[in-house]
Design a protein around this motif. Structure first.
Motif, mmCIF file in Angstrom:
data_model
loop_
_atom_site.group_PDB
_atom_site.id
_atom_site.type_symbol
_atom_site.label_atom_id
_atom_site.label_comp_id
_atom_site.label_asym_id
_atom_site.label_seq_id
_atom_site.Cartn_x
_atom_site.Cartn_y
_atom_site.Cartn_z
ATOM 1 N N ASN A 28 0.810 -1.250 -0.117
ATOM 2 C CA ASN A 28 0.190 -0.071 -0.184
ATOM 3 C C ASN A 28 0.918 0.890 -0.028
ATOM 4 N N LYS A 32 0.907 3.842 -2.831
ATOM 5 C CA LYS A 32 1.284 5.736 -2.170
ATOM 6 C C LYS A 32 1.557 6.694 -3.164
ATOM 7 N N LYS A 36 -1.054 5.486 -5.975
ATOM 8 C CA LYS A 36 -2.338 4.664 -6.375
ATOM 9 C C LYS A 36 -2.971 4.227 -7.637
#
Length: 337
Positions: A28, A32, A36
């Motif tokens: 994640n 990011k 994304k």
């Protein structure tokens, strides 16, 4: 990293950790930093389970291709080259495109600990957002709940292949613990198509209110597959399809083909896909996947004198049993000739 990758792209395994504690935080964080890209993906099929994931993906990809649609896909593991893990618009990713994607990821990492699978998954999502296809098919690498592919917030359908014992040290020592990890890719809003399962798992599903009636399409309850002399018949509550046995050998592949048909018909039922039965037949019959009960040919076969070498990538007891059953059937047919 870039210079060495240019020398041999197949050595990128060496750059990253082989395994780290269960977590989605690392991927994640990387996604990011990449902007994304996974949030921009649409039309997603997510596949988990113990055996048959790659075969189901192959059947689905073939059917969508014959329906004049493009497919991006994340596949694991690879057989010969790392490029096989990322499909861009129906073709394995080219070296230059993969190198550029790996370098983009590496430039963001700044030597942070991360696994190879997390990096290749992030590369895939980054490329899928750059080269949009009609459908994105994601194959879980290990488990489901904490698998890197499970960062996708919304999917059109989750597909669960047969679940059995594998990676117990990571997923759990009993079958229900393993199943719960696999079902981790399913949330309350996700329609799910479920393949043939052990009795304990069927009971778990039937008692769990999490699986809403209108969101589930389950083997032996909503659809079935029957074998019959070189062909098989898929049946659900709406219709049936009779198809010649696929190129991929074994009763387990007929079950994988059936699960793929169930997925396509469920997507059609939910108005996510337009596809006719004749296209499904063509896709199933033409699907091919290397390293799945495949007989080796070429120079080596000429030196064997009436012997054969067959290969398959199965790596757990359930997979070995399926291959043993298929080989027994092949030998039985040869004896009758």
């Amino acid at each position: 990293m870039a210079n060495l990758i240019k020398k041999d792209i197949q050595k990128i395994f060496n750059y990253y950790e082989p395994a780290l504690p269960k977590s989605l935080s690392r991927i994640n964080k990387l996604l990011k930093l990449l902007g994304k890209p996974h949030f921009r993906l649409e039309k997603i099929i997510h596949i988990a389970g113990t055996n048959g994931k790659g075969s189901v993906l192959t059947f689905l990809k073939s059917c969508l291709f014959h329906n004049n649609l493009t497919v991006n896909a994340l596949i694991s593991p690879h057989l010969l080259r790392i490029n096989e893990r990322i499909v861009i618009k129906n073709n394995f990713v080219k070296d230059k495109i993969l190198i550029d994607a790996l370098n983009r990821c590496d430039n963001q990492l700044k030597r942070n600990e991360i696994t190879f699978f997390e990096v290749i998954t992030a590369c895939g999502f980054d490329l899928f957002s750059q080269f949009p296809a009609d459908w994105n098919i994601l194959e879980v690498g290990l488990g489901g709940r904490y698998d890197s592919t499970n960062v996708i917030p919304k999917k059109n359908v989750a597909v669960i292949t047969p679940i059995s014992f594998d990676h117990e040290n990571y997923l759990g020592e009993d079958i229900l613990s393993i199943a719960k990890e696999k079902f981790g890719i399913v949330n309350k809003a996700t329609p799910v198509v479920i393949g043939k399962q052990k009795k304990e798992i069927v009971e778990y599903i039937s008692k769990n209110k999490f699986f809403k009636k209108n969101k589930i399409f389950m083997y032996d309850k909503h659809w079935v597959v029957k074998e019959s002399q070189g062909k098989f018949i898929y049946e659900d509550e709406k219709d049936s399809i009779e198809i010649r046995a696929p190129h991929m050998i074994g009763s387990h592949q007929i079950m994988n083909a059936g699960l793929s048909i169930a997925t396509l018909r469920f997507l059609k039922k939910n108005n996510d896909l337009r596809i006719e039965d004749q296209i499904i037949k063509k896709g199933i019959m033409n699907a091919k996947l290397l390293g799945r009960l495949e007989i080796l040919k070429g120079r080596i076969s000429k030196k064997l004198n009436n012997s054969e070498i067959w290969i398959d990538g199965c790596h757990n007891p359930s997979g070995a049993n399926a291959i043993a059953k298929a080989m027994k059937s092949i030998n039985s047919k040869d004896t009758k000739k």
